[in-house]
Motif scaffolding. Structure first.
Motif, PDB file in Angstrom:
ATOM      1  N   MET A  97       4.747  35.266   7.201  1.00  0.00           N
ATOM      2  CA  MET A  97       5.226  34.503   6.132  1.00  0.00           C
ATOM      3  C   MET A  97       6.386  34.050   6.584  1.00  0.00           C
ATOM      4  O   MET A  97       7.268  34.737   7.106  1.00  0.00           O
ATOM      5  N   LYS A  98       6.663  32.776   6.445  1.00  0.00           N
ATOM      6  CA  LYS A  98       7.863  32.029   6.647  1.00  0.00           C
ATOM      7  C   LYS A  98       8.570  31.858   5.613  1.00  0.00           C
ATOM      8  O   LYS A  98       8.063  31.447   4.212  1.00  0.00           O
ATOM      9  N   VAL A  99       9.966  32.281   5.370  1.00  0.00           N
ATOM     10  CA  VAL A  99      10.785  31.935   4.332  1.00  0.00           C
ATOM     11  C   VAL A  99      11.835  30.879   4.693  1.00  0.00           C
ATOM     12  O   VAL A  99      12.686  31.198   5.684  1.00  0.00           O
ATOM     13  N   VAL A 100      11.970  30.079   3.784  1.00  0.00           N
ATOM     14  CA  VAL A 100      12.979  29.132   4.000  1.00  0.00           C
ATOM     15  C   VAL A 100      14.038  28.791   2.963  1.00  0.00           C
ATOM     16  O   VAL A 100      13.689  28.729   1.662  1.00  0.00           O
ATOM     17  N   VAL A 101      15.226  29.003   3.254  1.00  0.00           N
ATOM     18  CA  VAL A 101      16.195  29.123   1.873  1.00  0.00           C
ATOM     19  C   VAL A 101      16.945  27.600   2.062  1.00  0.00           C
ATOM     20  O   VAL A 101      17.421  27.579   2.989  1.00  0.00           O
TER      21      VAL A 101
END
Ligand code: GLP
Length: 243
Positions: free
Chosen positions: A1-5
């Motif tokens: 899972m990639k999380v981009v803020v």
């Protein structure tokens, strides 16, 4: 899972819209899985703008939506069919015959769920699925429960969701108490998934989705088992991830 803020909601919508536009460019007859709620509205605006600038062509695109309220017909302005027409389909060159939303007024809702599951499978599955997230971690209308529901099904909405969605209706009593929704299994079959969340009310559930146990009590947590998920959050929804 990639999380981009992302810095804010606008940036989140721009980045997400580019991923969808790229998918359409690479595969003009792709199947888009689409979502409703206030979160994706900005992304749909971006896609409409790209279409107006001739940067994306929807003429061969097919879509399947996640869910629909039971009892609301497509011309009811609170139905998800109406939402999709109003926010996206009416403004782009998509063939509406290629757009699918469960029929909330089907006489036999169970049969409608079975039909919808076949529609998704018959299209060869979803190439890229857009998701929002409820304050309680629900995705589509898969509410927190004891077991992950597999297929498209009829669901009793929780009080939390009824209250959260009441803002779109003139009174709480008007919010439907049931909905038809793709199951978690249906959603997990999508080749790619993009989840969007913004605002402080989503911060805890985003933390639980990314770091908590994988449990049907936080339906979105199962996304950690999918091989290609990107979560875009603005700084408020991502606030607890930094601690
Ligand atoms: C509804 C929809 C969900 C959506 C959720 C969050 O319950 N069924 O697909 O993710 O609302 O909505 P919002 O984006 O308005 O916070």
């Amino acid at each position: 899972m990639k999380v981009v803020v992302t810095k804010d909601y606008t940036e989140m919508c721009k980045l997400a819209s580019r991923i969808f536009a790229a998918e359409i460019t690479l595969k003009p007859d792709c199947v888009l899985g689409l979502a409703t709620g206030s979160t994706p509205v900005g992304m749909y605006k971006e896609l409409v703008q790209m279409y107006n600038e001739h940067r994306v062509d929807f003429s061969h695109v097919k879509t399947v939506n996640l869910d629909e309220y039971a009892g609301l017909s497509g011309d009811n302005d609170q139905s998800y069919r109406y939402f999709m027409n109003h926010n996206l389909f009416d403004h782009i060159n998509i063939d509406k015959a290629n757009t699918n939303v469960p029929n909330g007024t089907a006489a036999d809702l169970q049969a409608e769920c079975e039909r919808y599951e076949q529609v998704v499978a018959g299209m060869g599955g979803v190439d890229i699925q857009l998701l929002g997230i409820g304050n309680n971690g629900h995705i589509a209308f898969n509410e927190p429960c004891e077991e992950f529901p597999e297929k498209t099904h009829v669901v009793d909405l929780t009080q939390n969701t009824i209250e959260a969605n009441a803002r779109f209706f003139s009174s709480m009593d008007e919010v439907p108490k049931k909905a038809l929704t793709m199951g978690i299994g249906t959603i997990m079959k999508a080749k790619k998934i993009v989840l969007l969340a913004n605002g402080p009310k989503k911060a805890q559930t985003i933390y639980d989705t990314v770091y908590g146990p994988i449990t049907p009590k936080v339906p979105a947590s199962i996304l950690r088992l999918h091989p290609d998920v990107t979560i875009f959050v603005d700084e408020e929804a991502g606030a607890l991830l930094k601690k």
